[in-house]
Design a protein around this motif. Structure first.
Motif, PDB file in Angstrom:
ATOM      1  N   VAL A  93       0.839  -1.205   0.000  1.00 52.40           N
ATOM      2  CA  VAL A  93       0.000   0.000   0.000  1.00 52.40           C
ATOM      3  C   VAL A  93       0.875   1.257   0.000  1.00 52.40           C
ATOM      4  O   VAL A  93       0.687   2.171  -0.822  1.00 52.40           O
ATOM      5  CB  VAL A  93      -0.945   0.018   1.232  1.00 52.40           C
TER       6      VAL A  93
ATOM      7  N   GLY B 272       1.358  -0.538   8.132  1.00 54.70           N
ATOM      8  CA  GLY B 272       2.028  -1.785   8.503  1.00 54.70           C
ATOM      9  C   GLY B 272       1.054  -2.956   8.515  1.00 54.70           C
ATOM     10  O   GLY B 272      -0.162  -2.782   8.366  1.00 54.70           O
TER      11      GLY B 272
ATOM     12  N   ASP C 114      10.394   0.099   8.323  1.00 63.18           N
ATOM     13  CA  ASP C 114       9.991  -1.277   8.002  1.00 63.18           C
ATOM     14  C   ASP C 114      10.974  -2.251   8.640  1.00 63.18           C
ATOM     15  O   ASP C 114      12.121  -1.887   8.945  1.00 63.18           O
ATOM     16  CB  ASP C 114       9.904  -1.526   6.488  1.00 63.18           C
TER      17      ASP C 114
ATOM     18  N   VAL D 294      10.056  -0.581  15.061  1.00 64.86           N
ATOM     19  CA  VAL D 294       9.733  -1.137  16.379  1.00 64.86           C
ATOM     20  C   VAL D 294       8.807  -2.315  16.090  1.00 64.86           C
ATOM     21  O   VAL D 294       7.725  -2.139  15.512  1.00 64.86           O
ATOM     22  CB  VAL D 294       9.014  -0.085  17.258  1.00 64.86           C
TER      23      VAL D 294
HETATM   24  N1  LIG Z   1      -4.744  -2.829   0.451  1.00 64.67           N
HETATM   25  C1  LIG Z   1      -5.921  -2.652   0.971  1.00 64.67           C
HETATM   26  O1  LIG Z   1      -6.885  -2.539   0.255  1.00 64.67           O
HETATM   27  C2  LIG Z   1      -6.075  -2.545   2.456  1.00 64.67           C
HETATM   28  C3  LIG Z   1      -7.338  -2.289   2.958  1.00 64.67           C
HETATM   29  C4  LIG Z   1      -7.517  -2.182   4.317  1.00 64.67           C
HETATM   30  C5  LIG Z   1      -6.438  -2.315   5.167  1.00 64.67           C
HETATM   31  N2  LIG Z   1      -5.215  -2.616   4.661  1.00 64.67           N
HETATM   32  C6  LIG Z   1      -4.139  -2.799   5.622  1.00 64.67           C
HETATM   33  O2  LIG Z   1      -3.045  -1.988   5.294  1.00 64.67           O
HETATM   34  C7  LIG Z   1      -1.868  -2.614   5.804  1.00 64.67           C
HETATM   35  C8  LIG Z   1      -0.812  -2.642   4.715  1.00 64.67           C
HETATM   36  O3  LIG Z   1      -1.219  -3.499   3.661  1.00 64.67           O
HETATM   37  P1  LIG Z   1      -0.156  -3.957   2.571  1.00 64.67           P
HETATM   38  O4  LIG Z   1      -0.926  -4.680   1.522  1.00 64.67           O
HETATM   39  O5  LIG Z   1       0.700  -2.824   2.209  1.00 64.67           O
HETATM   40  O6  LIG Z   1       0.667  -5.041   3.391  1.00 64.67           O
HETATM   41  P2  LIG Z   1       2.223  -5.409   3.197  1.00 64.67           P
HETATM   42  O7  LIG Z   1       2.412  -6.701   3.910  1.00 64.67           O
HETATM   43  O8  LIG Z   1       2.620  -5.328   1.770  1.00 64.67           O
HETATM   44  O9  LIG Z   1       3.001  -4.227   3.957  1.00 64.67           O
HETATM   45  C9  LIG Z   1       3.035  -4.131   5.337  1.00 64.67           C
HETATM   46  C10 LIG Z   1       4.457  -3.793   5.718  1.00 64.67           C
HETATM   47  O10 LIG Z   1       4.502  -3.528   7.108  1.00 64.67           O
HETATM   48  C11 LIG Z   1       5.742  -3.985   7.607  1.00 64.67           C
HETATM   49  N3  LIG Z   1       5.628  -4.066   9.058  1.00 64.67           N
HETATM   50  C12 LIG Z   1       4.983  -4.960   9.828  1.00 64.67           C
HETATM   51  N4  LIG Z   1       5.087  -4.643  11.119  1.00 64.67           N
HETATM   52  C13 LIG Z   1       5.807  -3.488  11.181  1.00 64.67           C
HETATM   53  C14 LIG Z   1       6.249  -2.650  12.242  1.00 64.67           C
HETATM   54  N5  LIG Z   1       5.952  -2.946  13.503  1.00 64.67           N
HETATM   55  N6  LIG Z   1       6.954  -1.547  11.927  1.00 64.67           N
HETATM   56  C15 LIG Z   1       7.256  -1.240  10.634  1.00 64.67           C
HETATM   57  N7  LIG Z   1       6.879  -2.009   9.596  1.00 64.67           N
HETATM   58  C16 LIG Z   1       6.156  -3.104   9.877  1.00 64.67           C
HETATM   59  C17 LIG Z   1       5.949  -5.289   6.867  1.00 64.67           C
HETATM   60  O11 LIG Z   1       7.282  -5.682   6.869  1.00 64.67           O
HETATM   61  C18 LIG Z   1       5.449  -4.935   5.468  1.00 64.67           C
HETATM   62  O12 LIG Z   1       6.484  -4.466   4.628  1.00 64.67           O
HETATM   63  C19 LIG Z   1      -2.276  -4.008   6.295  1.00 64.67           C
HETATM   64  O13 LIG Z   1      -2.458  -3.981   7.683  1.00 64.67           O
HETATM   65  C20 LIG Z   1      -3.593  -4.211   5.609  1.00 64.67           C
HETATM   66  O14 LIG Z   1      -4.449  -5.097   6.304  1.00 64.67           O
HETATM   67  C21 LIG Z   1      -5.007  -2.713   3.321  1.00 64.67           C
END
Ligand SMILES: NC(=O)c1ccc[n+]([C@@H]2O[C@H](COP(=O)([O-])OP(=O)(O)OC[C@H]3O[C@@H](n4cnc5c(N)ncnc54)[C@H](O)[C@@H]3O)[C@@H](O)[C@H]2O)c1
Length: 435
Positions: A22, A167, A81, A118
């Protein structure tokens, strides 16, 4: 009377804990739009308008001409990240953009390197990474995040900043004793209380640094008295939770329509396949529970079975998410909806939404950071309910049920903009046209 709104001058920093699909689709998208390689489709701040006065007045400015928003050229990106990948490498892994488009924004994305995260594996069980802070206490980690924020501000000569959690989804938790007051929260940080989630430490660091905070995931995060009090005391706007993008977006379009015609609903079965890292994280039952809670609450709130028992009291609602790697970020969401009409005669609706998760989420990130920054400059503080439009589980004042109907949410958002600028609210009464 119009509110005093400070001008959107200087650079605005956008800080993202979590630089995955995202976040990189958002950053890469902004860079592509700045180069004229695409349009900001899906973004209200870039394409939306707001009607002012009567329908006969012909006053329909673009939202960005009506309220002072930061422009795309004023945005500076940063984040944290658990992996060291630059935004370019993370975007390449996420495979949302075509390689040709990604190559054109490579120089800008390559420069964006995540700061050390973190992280606590107890909160995201399916992930682990090396790029993490190793301070002994959570309090020291919070301090380190505040230093990161201050350093990012200084290095980039920022005027203001906004933080948005992009995240992974953390496991489902409920507010506890440690979340009750700022004092108990800070004590918990010092004592490494296991009930404090990493996302809460980011939110705390943001608020302590005077930075508005939004939560794009369903985790509890700042939806706790300790951090909401901090936001109000420091006069900082906040909002959340969980971007409303794919299947839930469809639900909040369709369910209010069915209810408006007093059509009944006996079952709504939703299932998804997706193959990105988010899908992998959601394989863990704890993370899925966070998602399930926000996804399930929507229909109950829209249908109001307590007011319409003959139509909705027996509704069976189920949500499933299945990790299916071949699809990557291109999620497929199916809905089977069992409805009934006059005299209880049954009918069915089927939806098969072949969507792109991050393509739907990126414009929401843009709107949220620009609107939160606007709210901050307009002196608004605490929960920004007018931004419910963007969330599956909108945060509200205690005791207040959230408004899920997307059209009511949009009306509320635009009325808030009118209120900020001292324009009349639009009630849609319209009797004056017939006097
Ligand atoms: N894409 C959508 O339509 C959508 C809709 C609603 C909610 N979300 C939420 O948005 C968030 C991001 O989605 P995404 O598709 O980019 O997921 P993704 O897995 O591609 O990216 C998440 C990133 O967060 C990092 N991460 C995890 N814990 C962390 C921390 N404590 N500190 C720093 N980085 C951390 C991971 O390493 C990863 O790179 C998710 O929680 C997802 O559920 C996405």
């Amino acid at each position: 009377m119009s509110r005093t709104i400070a001008p959107a001058k200087g650079k605005l920093g956008i800080l993202m804990p979590g630089m995955g699909a995202v976040a990189t689709t958002f950053m890469g998208g902004v860079e592509a739009i700045k180069k004229g390689l695409g349009q900001p489709v899906g973004s209200l701040t870039q394409l939306g308008t707001v009607r002012l006065g009567k329908r006969t007045d012909n006053r329909v400015p673009k939202i960005q001409d009506f309220v002072p928003l930061a422009s795309l050229n004023q945005l500076v990106f940063g984040g944290w990240d658990i992996f060291e990948d630059s935004a370019y490498e993370a975007a390449a892994n996420a495979k949302v953009f075509e390689p040709e488009l990604l190559a054109k924004v490579k120089p800008a994305l390559q420069k964006i390197k995540p700061m050390k995260a973190v992280f606590d594996r107890n909160y995201v069980k399916r992930l682990d990474g090396p790029h993490v802070k190793t301070h002994k206490t959570l309090a020291a980690k919070a301090e380190a995040l505040m230093e990161d924020i201050a350093g990012f501000r200084k290095t980039n000569g920022l005027e203001r900043a906004v933080m948005i959690w992009c995240g992974s989804t953390e496991v489902f938790t409920r507010p506890g004793k440690v979340h009750e007051t700022l004092a108990s929260f800070e004590k918990g940080l010092a004592k490494n209380d296991p009930n404090i989630a990493p996302s809460q430490i980011y939110a705390y660091a943001a608020l302590k640094s005077g930075v508005p905070f939004a939560n794009g995931a369903p985790n509890l995060t700042h939806d706790i008295p300790a951090l909401l009090d901090l936001a109000r005391d420091r006069e900082i706007p906040v909002c959340g939770k969980d971007f409303k993008t794919g299947q839930t977006f469809m639900k909040t379009l369709l369910a209010p329509g069915l209810k408006s015609r007093m059509l009944g609903c006996s079952g709504w079965f939703s299932t998804n396949i997706l193959g990105n890292r988010d899908g992998e994280v959601l394989e863990d039952p704890g993370s899925f529970k966070s998602k399930e809670e926000t996804k399930l609450s929507v229909l109950d709130q829209i249908f109001q079975p307590n007011l319409y028992p003959e139509l909705y009291k027996d509704l069976y609602h189920a949500v499933r998410i299945n990790y299916y790697p071949p699809r990557g970020d291109a999620k497929e969401g199916w809905d089977n909806i069992d409805i009934f009409g006059w005299l209880g005669y049954p009918m069915q609706i089927k939806i098969d939404f072949l969507c792109r998760d991050s393509i739907l989420a990126a414009p929401l990130v843009l709107d949220l950071v620009l609107f939160l920054d606007l709210a901050h400059r307009a002196g608004m503080k605490g929960i920004q309910e007018w931004l419910s439009f963007y969330f599956k589980a909108p945060m509200t004042a205690p005791g207040l049920y959230p408004e899920h109907d997307i059209f009511i949410q949009l009306m509320k958002l635009k009325n808030t903009l009118r209120w900020m600028r001292g324009e009349d609210m639009i009630t849609h009464l319209g009797l004056e046209y017939y006097d």
